[in-house]
Design a protein around this motif. Structure first.
Motif, short mmCIF file in Angstrom:
data_model
loop_
_atom_site.label_atom_id
_atom_site.label_comp_id
_atom_site.label_asym_id
_atom_site.label_seq_id
_atom_site.Cartn_x
_atom_site.Cartn_y
_atom_site.Cartn_z
N VAL A 1 0.31 -1.05 0.00
CA VAL A 1 0.22 -0.02 -0.43
C VAL A 1 0.47 1.31 -0.11
N THR A 2 0.54 2.07 -0.78
CA THR A 2 1.73 3.42 -1.10
C THR A 2 1.36 4.57 -2.07
N ALA A 3 1.90 5.06 -1.80
CA ALA A 3 1.22 6.76 -2.46
C ALA A 3 2.88 7.23 -3.38
N LEU A 4 2.63 8.33 -4.07
CA LEU A 4 3.42 9.16 -5.21
C LEU A 4 3.72 10.45 -3.92
N HIS A 5 4.24 9.89 -3.14
CA HIS A 5 4.03 11.15 -1.67
C HIS A 5 4.54 12.41 -2.41
N HIS A 6 5.73 12.05 -2.90
CA HIS A 6 6.45 13.61 -3.66
C HIS A 6 5.74 14.88 -4.38
N TRP B 1 -0.61 13.10 -10.77
CA TRP B 1 0.40 11.43 -10.63
C TRP B 1 0.47 11.09 -12.45
N PRO B 2 1.66 11.30 -12.58
CA PRO B 2 2.05 10.94 -14.13
C PRO B 2 2.08 9.65 -14.44
N ALA B 3 2.06 8.72 -15.72
CA ALA B 3 1.66 7.89 -15.83
C ALA B 3 3.27 6.51 -15.72
N LEU C 1 -9.77 18.69 -9.36
CA LEU C 1 -10.90 17.47 -9.69
C LEU C 1 -10.21 17.36 -10.93
N ASP C 2 -9.45 17.75 -11.96
CA ASP C 2 -9.46 17.83 -13.14
C ASP C 2 -8.24 16.40 -13.45
N ALA C 3 -7.22 17.77 -12.83
CA ALA C 3 -5.90 16.69 -12.44
C ALA C 3 -6.56 14.51 -11.55
N TYR C 4 -7.40 14.77 -10.40
CA TYR C 4 -7.16 13.66 -9.61
C TYR C 4 -7.96 12.82 -10.07
N CYS C 5 -8.87 13.35 -11.36
CA CYS C 5 -9.78 12.20 -12.27
C CYS C 5 -8.69 11.39 -13.25
N ARG C 6 -7.35 12.23 -13.52
CA ARG C 6 -6.88 11.53 -14.86
C ARG C 6 -5.87 11.31 -14.08
#
Ligand code: DNO
Length: 392
Positions: free
Chosen positions: A28-33, A40-42, A82-87
């Protein structure tokens, strides 16, 4: 259940190899940086996935994809965020990461007042002491209106508590509350904190609920299209703090949110430790009611103290949480899903938090996330899960 382990990325003092030795199969992790509100880029997702896979583990849950303050307050750049979130959801789904945890707590994420509270056996626990918290609010933050909210008796107790703290203890309390615990992403100085609180002027529980409802309508639609299941983490502690509303504290709150967007993409993180702080939350009944919308599970137990608004983190099978009945309800849900042929039959769970004990003591650890304390929690929980699967 899928045994998972939270890893805070390359800076985590507990390496992936140790998560594997603890017996976990999932990370379980995230891109914390990446700052809150950015996409979050692919390629960054793929890089982190490869790092986890190289250790023989699978990144299967995101905790968290943070919701920006602009979205929570529906102000400033909220549409862009919100748009960034959905992407980001789209990129995660395309990478095969299908469970995404988030929260909707204003300004501060999870909150404690003491990160090294000695237990009788010498281990250290996290604690929330309502009087210490009031002392911060009343005499360090000096928030307008705080006195009336806390009442005469608590103000008196808080004044006494403050007098017992030297400058270093006051500083430690302040940092513990506003500098951000692991995963919180936001960190403030006192002045920045006052500004952040001010942005919620005029946002009461009804307004925050409306903002959350509007967020989930858009985010769940994007998640469904991406093949992702969102799961909200409850508020911790589950009650309003510092005059800020908190709207995901009870069974009624969860029921409301699930009805706002009636799709599996709008689900829950069942955090036993957070919901369990409130005596009016019946945890096995909540699992039974919300079973098919629970996508991620945090197993942890808290113990309410003589002062019912204070609690500390107990060992995983102790405390006020009825862990065995909770696990039994989760196992029943897994069987229902398997019978229905659902691909999400095995629920990802993680041992949430752990005491600092043995070689954890004296080491640099992320508060709540030492290696041995969590290893112990996972081992105890695994025993209960196996027993329930065999006998029930
Ligand atoms: C604390 C965690 C929280 C959680 C977020 C989810 O240990 O459970 O920080 O990750 O609230 O968004």
């Amino acid at each position: 259940m899928k045994e998972s382990w939270r890893w805070f990325g390359p800076d985590d003092p507990v390496p992936l190899a140790h998560a594997r030795q603890a017996g976990a199969s999932e990370i379980v992790t995230a891109l914390h940086h990446i700052p809150n509100g950015e996409v979050w880029p692919a390629d960054e997702i793929a890089r982190r996935q490869a790092e986890v896979a190289a250790a023989g583990l699978t990144w299967s849950v995101v905790e968290s994809l943070p919701v920006s303050e602009a979205i929570k307050t529906r102000s400033g750049d909220w549409r862009r965020d919100l748009d960034a979130y959905c992407r980001s959801l789209h990129h995660l789904g395309a990478a095969g990461i299908r469970v995404v945890c988030y929260n909707f707590m204003p300004v501060i994420d999870w909150t404690r007042t003491d990160l090294a509270w000695p237990l009788p056996d010498g281990a250290l626990a996290l604690r929330f002491d309502a009087t210490a918290f009031a002392a911060f609010d009343l005499f360090i933050l000096k928030r307008d209106g705080a006195e009336a909210e806390w009442g005469v008796e608590r103000c008196r107790q808080a004044r006494t508590a403050l007098c017992g703290m030297d400058e270093a203890a006051r500083e430690r309390l302040t940092r513990t509350i506003i500098a951000g615990l692991p995963g919180a992403e936001e960190s403030y100085t006192l002045d920045q904190f006052r500004e952040a609180l001010a942005r919620y002027r005029g946002i009461d529980a009804a307004a925050l609920r409306q903002n959350l409802g509007e967020f989930i309508a858009a985010a769940a639609a994007a998640a469904a299209a991406a093949g992702v299941r969102l799961c909200i983490h409850p508020d911790d502690p589950p009650r309003p703090l510092l005059g800020l509303p908190r709207v995901l504290c009870t069974a009624a709150d969860a029921r409301w949110l699930l009805a706002e967007a009636d799709t599996p993409a709008n689900g829950l993180t069942f955090c036993a430790g957070s919901y369990g702080v409130r005596a009016d939350n019946d945890l096995p009944a909540m699992v039974r009611e919300f079973a098919d919308r629970i996508h991620f599970v945090h197993l942890r137990s808290t113990r309410r103290e003589a002062d019912p608004e204070s609690f500390h983190e107990a060992a995983h099978l102790d405390g006020d949480v009825d862990m065995v009945p909770v696990i039994r309800e989760l196992v029943f849900e897994e069987r229902r899903r398997a019978a229905a042929g659902r691909i999400d039959a095995a629920l990802p769970m993680r041992p949430d938090h752990g005491h600092q004990l043995l070689d954890d003591l004296g080491r640099r650890t992320n508060p709540g996330y030492p290696a041995i304390g969590r290893l112990r929690g996972l081992a105890e929980l695994r025993g209960v899960i196996r027993a329930v699967e065999t006998l029930c």
